[in-house]
Design a protein around this motif. Structure first.
Motif, PDB file in Angstrom:
ATOM      1  N   ALA A  24       0.383  -1.315  -0.118  1.00  0.00           N
ATOM      2  CA  ALA A  24      -0.424   0.166  -0.464  1.00  0.00           C
ATOM      3  C   ALA A  24       0.764   1.440  -0.205  1.00  0.00           C
ATOM      4  CB  ALA A  24      -0.721   0.004   0.898  1.00  0.00           C
ATOM      5  N   GLU A  28       1.253   4.048  -3.003  1.00  0.00           N
ATOM      6  CA  GLU A  28       1.190   5.362  -2.433  1.00  0.00           C
ATOM      7  C   GLU A  28       1.826   6.368  -3.303  1.00  0.00           C
ATOM      8  OE1 GLU A  28       0.222   7.952   1.985  1.00  0.00           O
ATOM      9  OE2 GLU A  28      -1.105   6.122   1.338  1.00  0.00           O
ATOM     10  N   GLN A  56      -6.628  -9.904   9.587  1.00  0.00           N
ATOM     11  CA  GLN A  56      -6.800  -9.465   7.976  1.00  0.00           C
ATOM     12  C   GLN A  56      -7.964  -7.977   8.809  1.00  0.00           C
ATOM     13  OE1 GLN A  56      -8.565 -11.053   5.161  1.00  0.00           O
ATOM     14  NE2 GLN A  56      -8.093 -12.926   5.802  1.00  0.00           N
ATOM     15  N   ARG A  60      -7.139  -4.324   7.450  1.00  0.00           N
ATOM     16  CA  ARG A  60      -9.011  -3.615   7.427  1.00  0.00           C
ATOM     17  C   ARG A  60      -9.192  -2.027   7.745  1.00  0.00           C
ATOM     18  NH1 ARG A  60     -11.092  -8.415   6.406  1.00  0.00           N
ATOM     19  NH2 ARG A  60     -12.228  -8.356   8.546  1.00  0.00           N
ATOM     20  N   LYS A  61      -9.217  -2.017   8.912  1.00  0.00           N
ATOM     21  CA  LYS A  61      -8.836  -1.062   9.981  1.00  0.00           C
ATOM     22  C   LYS A  61      -8.265   0.020   9.773  1.00  0.00           C
ATOM     23  CE  LYS A  61      -9.758  -2.803  14.315  1.00  0.00           C
ATOM     24  NZ  LYS A  61     -10.099  -2.372  15.672  1.00  0.00           N
ATOM     25  N   HIS A  62      -6.953  -0.356   8.602  1.00  0.00           N
ATOM     26  CA  HIS A  62      -6.298   0.595   8.243  1.00  0.00           C
ATOM     27  C   HIS A  62      -5.820   0.916   6.726  1.00  0.00           C
ATOM     28  CE1 HIS A  62      -3.730   1.542  12.190  1.00  0.00           C
ATOM     29  NE2 HIS A  62      -4.099   0.283  12.698  1.00  0.00           N
ATOM     30  N   SER A  63      -7.238   0.032   6.468  1.00  0.00           N
ATOM     31  CA  SER A  63      -7.327   0.468   4.808  1.00  0.00           C
ATOM     32  C   SER A  63      -6.502  -0.748   3.940  1.00  0.00           C
ATOM     33  CB  SER A  63      -6.999   2.056   4.302  1.00  0.00           C
ATOM     34  OG  SER A  63      -8.335   1.942   4.884  1.00  0.00           O
ATOM     35  N   VAL A  64      -5.708  -1.455   4.520  1.00  0.00           N
ATOM     36  CA  VAL A  64      -5.007  -2.567   3.877  1.00  0.00           C
ATOM     37  C   VAL A  64      -6.353  -4.057   3.461  1.00  0.00           C
ATOM     38  CG1 VAL A  64      -3.263  -4.150   3.393  1.00  0.00           C
ATOM     39  CG2 VAL A  64      -3.129  -1.344   4.923  1.00  0.00           C
ATOM     40  N   ASP A  65      -6.370  -4.608   2.440  1.00  0.00           N
ATOM     41  CA  ASP A  65      -6.492  -5.710   1.970  1.00  0.00           C
ATOM     42  C   ASP A  65      -5.953  -7.022   2.060  1.00  0.00           C
ATOM     43  OD1 ASP A  65      -8.808  -7.702   1.779  1.00  0.00           O
ATOM     44  OD2 ASP A  65      -8.778  -6.815  -0.024  1.00  0.00           O
ATOM     45  N   SER A 142       4.090  -0.720  10.103  1.00  0.00           N
ATOM     46  CA  SER A 142       4.084   0.918   9.312  1.00  0.00           C
ATOM     47  C   SER A 142       5.529   1.679   9.846  1.00  0.00           C
ATOM     48  CB  SER A 142       3.075   1.694  10.120  1.00  0.00           C
ATOM     49  OG  SER A 142       1.458   0.805   9.726  1.00  0.00           O
TER      50      SER A 142
END
Length: 161
Positions: A24, A28, A56, A60-65, A142
């Motif tokens: 991601a 970006e 997962q 998802r909470k961090h917009s990563v699938d 991160s």
């Protein structure tokens, strides 16, 4: 092209989280044409399985699938093919060092060496804990991935020069 492989024990928690977050960040930064990203496990416990549902959910909470990822075990070819093979902890680094051909040992390192905000040397295994452990993994990974993006960018500039 810089090829990065993230490695944990079973490839269902930490390393797929790192793969998803780094992918991601690379997208970006518009650097996806410069990087190949993958993840693997030192053990074959979960080969073919999707990442842990808790990993997962945290991602998802961090917009990563992470749903499209599947666990695999590291191969001999990985040592040849990847530039950076990043272990999540000392145990997995030792396992990699044990099986890596000597000429590729320089590619093996701890993921957290790229972190700038966290001083921890390793990414803790959240598997036997609760949701807070998976959030901690997101935080650590991160941080380290931000440092990795800088490395990829610098390598690209060096090769372009």
């Amino acid at each position: 092209m810089t090829k990065v492989l993230f490695v944990c024990m079973g490839n269902i928690c930490r390393s797929p989280t790192a793969e998803g977050i780094f992918r991601a960040m690379i997208q970006e930064a518009n650097l996806e044409h410069l990087v190949r990203i993958d993840s693997a496990g030192t053990h074959a416990y979960h080969v073919g399985e999707a990442p842990d549902p808790r990993a997962q959910a945290a991602a998802r909470k961090h917009s990563v699938d992470l749903s499209m990822l599947r666990a695999r075990q590291i191969t001999k070819e990985d040592f040849r093919d990847f530039d950076l093979i990043l272990a999540m902890d000392w145990e997995n680094l030792a396992a990699l060092q044990h099986v890596a051909p000597k000429q590729y040992a320089h590619k093996l390192m701890l993921m957290m060496r790229f972190a700038t905000d966290n001083e921890e040397a390793t990414v803790p295994d959240p598997y036997y804990g609760g949701a807070d452990g998976f959030e901690r993994v997101i935080s650590y990974v991160s941080d380290a991935c931000h440092g990795l993006v800088d490395v990829v960018r610098k390598r690209a500039l060096q090769y372009a020069a």
